[in-house]
Enzyme design. Structure first.
Site, PDB file in Angstrom:
ATOM      1  N   TYR A 201       0.841  -1.096   0.121  1.00  0.00           N
ATOM      2  CA  TYR A 201      -0.049  -0.006   0.054  1.00  0.00           C
ATOM      3  C   TYR A 201       0.801   1.425  -0.054  1.00  0.00           C
ATOM      4  O   TYR A 201       0.736   2.116  -0.715  1.00  0.00           O
ATOM      5  CB  TYR A 201      -0.823   0.031   1.170  1.00  0.00           C
ATOM      6  N   TYR A 253     -13.560  10.896   0.512  1.00  0.00           N
ATOM      7  CA  TYR A 253     -13.925  10.544   1.943  1.00  0.00           C
ATOM      8  C   TYR A 253     -15.177  11.372   2.425  1.00  0.00           C
ATOM      9  O   TYR A 253     -16.351  11.069   1.794  1.00  0.00           O
ATOM     10  CB  TYR A 253     -12.570  11.031   2.918  1.00  0.00           C
TER      11      TYR A 253
END
Ligand code: GLN
Length: 317
Positions: A201, A253
């Site tokens: 990641y 988000y």
């Protein structure tokens, strides 16, 4: 159906107007500082690019300055996973049983919801969700970073690399990501060692690209999954649409609702201040301005996208 050429305004002129309008908003934002190297970003930087499907590029500002793509990489990890899903049955079912497709309404690195929801992240555009995508990719790619860089080279026509300084800085500050990976492991939702997953990641977040390059990368999503310069199919039309849908609903988000309201385009932001976007059947778009709003999205970037959409009347809603 493509909108006739005549309705498009002069995009070079529009971008210059947009930049003049949006730039001053950056003073109200703050550059990310939880990753030490990002704290040194110059808050005055600004670039915006819009690339048409025929390759015509419109730009303003510092569009050839590289910056870390950070969470924008979540889109490309999802694209790789969707490619695997196009190629083999069962991959999509596995992925969507382990990560949801709903907006989180929580910050991108929140642990709270993850505990309440038994280690199943809400969507692949928040950190926990991207860690699950990376965990899936570890099973399907020999080297997921290599595959991501290859994908980005196909989409930009240029070599793309990881910024080692950013990677080191980020690896030293990945406490929350490690906590998320371990929490998901405790719920049985991680197949590989958490360090390996966080590593994959983090590397993707440390990829360095320019605003111009990033604007090129979303054109295939605006073109039913086909990279327009080469005619190469990147994703099936169905999966291309779904990646764009997830960007629209989850890409910014807990401000995704506000972005839908103000901008009305699929978007994905990163904490280094980049936001990628696209106008279906027309344009790949990217804007970069490091100072962020409280949700972690580029402040002047959001204003610029809103102004751009108003000027071009190209929102999808
Ligand atoms: N690398 C960053 C992190 O893991 C990415 C977050 C972001 O860009 N929103 O926190």
């Amino acid at each position: 159906m493509p909108v006739p050429e005549a309705v498009l305004p002069d995009l070079d002129q529009v971008l210059h107007d947009v930049a003049d309008y949006a730039r001053p908003y950056a003073v109200d934002g703050h550059v990310a500082d939880y990753i030490p190297v990002l704290a040194e970003s110059d808050p005055g930087r600004f670039g915006m690019a819009a690339v048409e499907l025929d390759g015509t590029e419109h730009t303003v500002g510092e569009v050839d300055e590289p910056f870390p793509i950070q969470s924008i990489s979540k889109v490309f990890s999802l694209v790789l996973a969707m490619q695997k899903a196009d190629a083999a049955e069962g991959v999509a079912d596995e992925l969507w049983s382990r990560v949801g497709r709903e907006p989180s309404g929580d910050p991108f690195n929140s642990l709270v919801q993850l505990e309440h929801e038994s280690g199943i992240p809400r969507n692949p555009m928040i950190n926990a969700g991207a860690l699950i995508v990376d965990d899936v990719l570890l099973d399907h790619c020999e080297d997921s970073l290599h595959s991501t860089l290859e994908l980005l080279e196909t989409l930009t026509g240029e070599p793309v690399e990881v910024d080692k300084q950013v990677l080191d800085s980020e690896q030293g500050a990945a406490h929350r990501n490690r906590a998320m990976a371990n929490l998901m492991a405790s719920f049985g939702n991680l197949r590989h060692p958490s360090d390996e997953v966080v590593d994959a990641y983090t590397r993707a977040c440390a990829i360095s690209m320019t605003t111009r390059q990033l604007a090129r990368t979303t054109r295939f999503l605006a073109n039913d999954g086909v990279e327009p310069d080469t005619g190469k199919r990147i994703l099936s039309p169905a999966h291309s649409k779904r990646v764009a849908a997830i960007m629209f609903t989850c890409g910014t988000y807990d401000a995704a609702g506000e972005f839908a309201f103000q901008v009305g385009l699929p978007c994905k932001s990163g904490v280094a201040g980049g936001i990628i976007s696209l106008v279906p059947r027309h344009l790949g778009v990217c804007v970069w301005s490091p100072p962020l709003d409280t949700a972690g999205n580029s402040l002047a970037g959001r204003v610029a996208l809103r102004r751009f959409v108003e000027r071009c009347d190209l929102s999808i809603v």
